[in-house]
Write a protein that holds these residues in place. Structure first.
Motif, PDB file in Angstrom:
ATOM      1  N   TRP A  93       0.836  -1.213   0.000  1.00 12.92           N
ATOM      2  CA  TRP A  93       0.000   0.000   0.000  1.00 12.92           C
ATOM      3  C   TRP A  93       0.865   1.254   0.000  1.00 12.92           C
ATOM      4  O   TRP A  93       0.622   2.191  -0.756  1.00 12.92           O
ATOM      5  CB  TRP A  93      -0.919  -0.029   1.220  1.00 12.92           C
ATOM      6  N   LEU A  94       1.897   1.271   0.833  1.00 14.49           N
ATOM      7  CA  LEU A  94       2.787   2.437   0.886  1.00 14.49           C
ATOM      8  C   LEU A  94       3.519   2.643  -0.439  1.00 14.49           C
ATOM      9  O   LEU A  94       3.742   3.776  -0.875  1.00 14.49           O
ATOM     10  CB  LEU A  94       3.810   2.272   2.021  1.00 14.49           C
TER      11      LEU A  94
ATOM     12  N   HIS B 299       0.207   6.974  -5.056  1.00 15.88           N
ATOM     13  CA  HIS B 299      -0.867   7.686  -4.370  1.00 15.88           C
ATOM     14  C   HIS B 299      -1.077   9.070  -4.986  1.00 15.88           C
ATOM     15  O   HIS B 299      -0.137   9.692  -5.500  1.00 15.88           O
ATOM     16  CB  HIS B 299      -0.536   7.846  -2.879  1.00 15.88           C
TER      17      HIS B 299
ATOM     18  N   ARG C 295       4.188   7.284   2.443  1.00 18.92           N
ATOM     19  CA  ARG C 295       3.615   6.682   1.239  1.00 18.92           C
ATOM     20  C   ARG C 295       4.224   7.323  -0.006  1.00 18.92           C
ATOM     21  O   ARG C 295       4.849   8.388   0.056  1.00 18.92           O
ATOM     22  CB  ARG C 295       2.088   6.820   1.240  1.00 18.92           C
TER      23      ARG C 295
END
Length: 320
Positions: free
Chosen positions: A196-197, A201, A226
């Motif tokens: 996820w990191l 993003h 992130r």
């Protein structure tokens, strides 16, 4: 004595003409807005020029522009008119159906996208003669100054630690989740904290240099970072960007759920345990006892409650 004699020649109507002429930069347009004949506005402008000792409005090409002195008068004249709006209406109490005032709200666009439209509709339905202005949170984030000077009546947004020197009312809390394209690999494979990191993003553009968003402040406390590869100043556009890319938006579930019906996106649980987002309305002591401001704060609480999703566990609805 000279100042007193000068003040005796100024009334509220003259201040309104001054502000309208300077902001419209046109005697004819100001006359239309004020419901006056143009010669009457010209006569008032002549009087204002004599009182100030300055032309205030001068010709520039095909139009008119305020002088330096005129520019300096715009905000003070607006402040006088704002104060006059509430001077007697608050003393009599606030009657929504007959009140004539303008509500000014600074709000983050991270809110539920239905929040502000619903609020505006409620204000216009219940207080039809009142105006409402929605302002973005200032790029300098100096909402303390905007509240104390009367530029806005209240501020709505989310903070990890809301300021203690302002009045505050909590509106709602929201679980942090991630919004992704329905074909994002994480939809099929799932993800852990590391994947996820490492994903790409998207996050809002900082309000000022060095500013950290709420999610990144939370990650800082966990010593995590992130991989932000895209930023956008317009939060409402980000879900569409997510829908056409492999970008990940991490924000409140209530916000994300509004886009599920119209975009090819899915909501995924965040694999890093983060606190809930908390949304508040903040206001200054200046308006704390104002009956019109209290009425507005109650409308905001009502809208926040009406948009809150029902409990996911049916049994929870019956718990006291």
């Amino acid at each position: 004595m000279r100042d007193q004699a000068l003040f005796d020649k100024i009334d509220l109507h003259l201040i309104r003409i001054l502000h309208t002429v300077l902001t419209d930069r046109s005697v004819s347009r100001a006359a239309i807005r004020l419901g006056m004949y143009q010669p009457a506005v010209s006569a008032a402008l002549k009087r204002l020029r004599e009182l100030s000792g300055d032309p205030l409005l001068v010709r520039s090409g095909a139009g008119m522009v305020p002088t330096d002195a005129g520019l300096r008068m715009i905000e003070p004249s607006a402040a006088i008119l704002r104060s006059a709006e509430v001077l007697f209406s608050d003393a009599r109490g606030f009657e929504p159906q007959t009140a004539v005032t303008t509500f000014r709200i600074a709000a983050s666009d991270y809110l539920d996208p239905l929040f502000l439209p619903t609020l505006v509709a409620q204000v216009k339905s219940n207080a039809p003669l009142c105006g409402i202005e929605i302002h973005p949170l200032s790029p300098d984030s100096d909402y303390h100054a905007h509240l104390s000077l009367g530029h806005v009546d209240l501020v709505i947004g989310n903070w990890l630690k809301p300021p203690e020197d302002l009045h505050m009312s909590r509106l709602f809390g929201d679980e942090i989740v991630s919004l992704v394209n329905k074909d994002h690999p994480a939809v099929r494979r799932g993800w852990d904290a590391d994947t996820w990191l490492a994903a790409e993003h998207i996050a809002p553009t900082p309000t000022h240099p060095g500013a950290r968003g709420i999610v990144d402040q939370m990650l800082d406390e966990l010593d995590m970072q992130r991989n932000i590869t895209a930023r956008c100043a317009h939060f409402g556009l980000i879900p569409d960007m997510v829908a056409s890319s492999l970008l990940v938006l991490t924000t409140g579930r209530q916000y994300c759920e509004r886009f599920i019906p119209r975009l090819p996106v899915k909501i995924l649980e965040c694999p890093v345990v983060l606190p809930r987002l908390m949304y508040y309305q903040l206001w200054h002591e200046r308006t704390h006892s104002s009956s019109s401001a209290r009425w507005l704060r109650e409308r905001i609480k009502s809208v926040a409650a009406s948009l809150r999703p029902p409990p996911s566990n049916p049994a929870a609805a019956h718990t006291n």
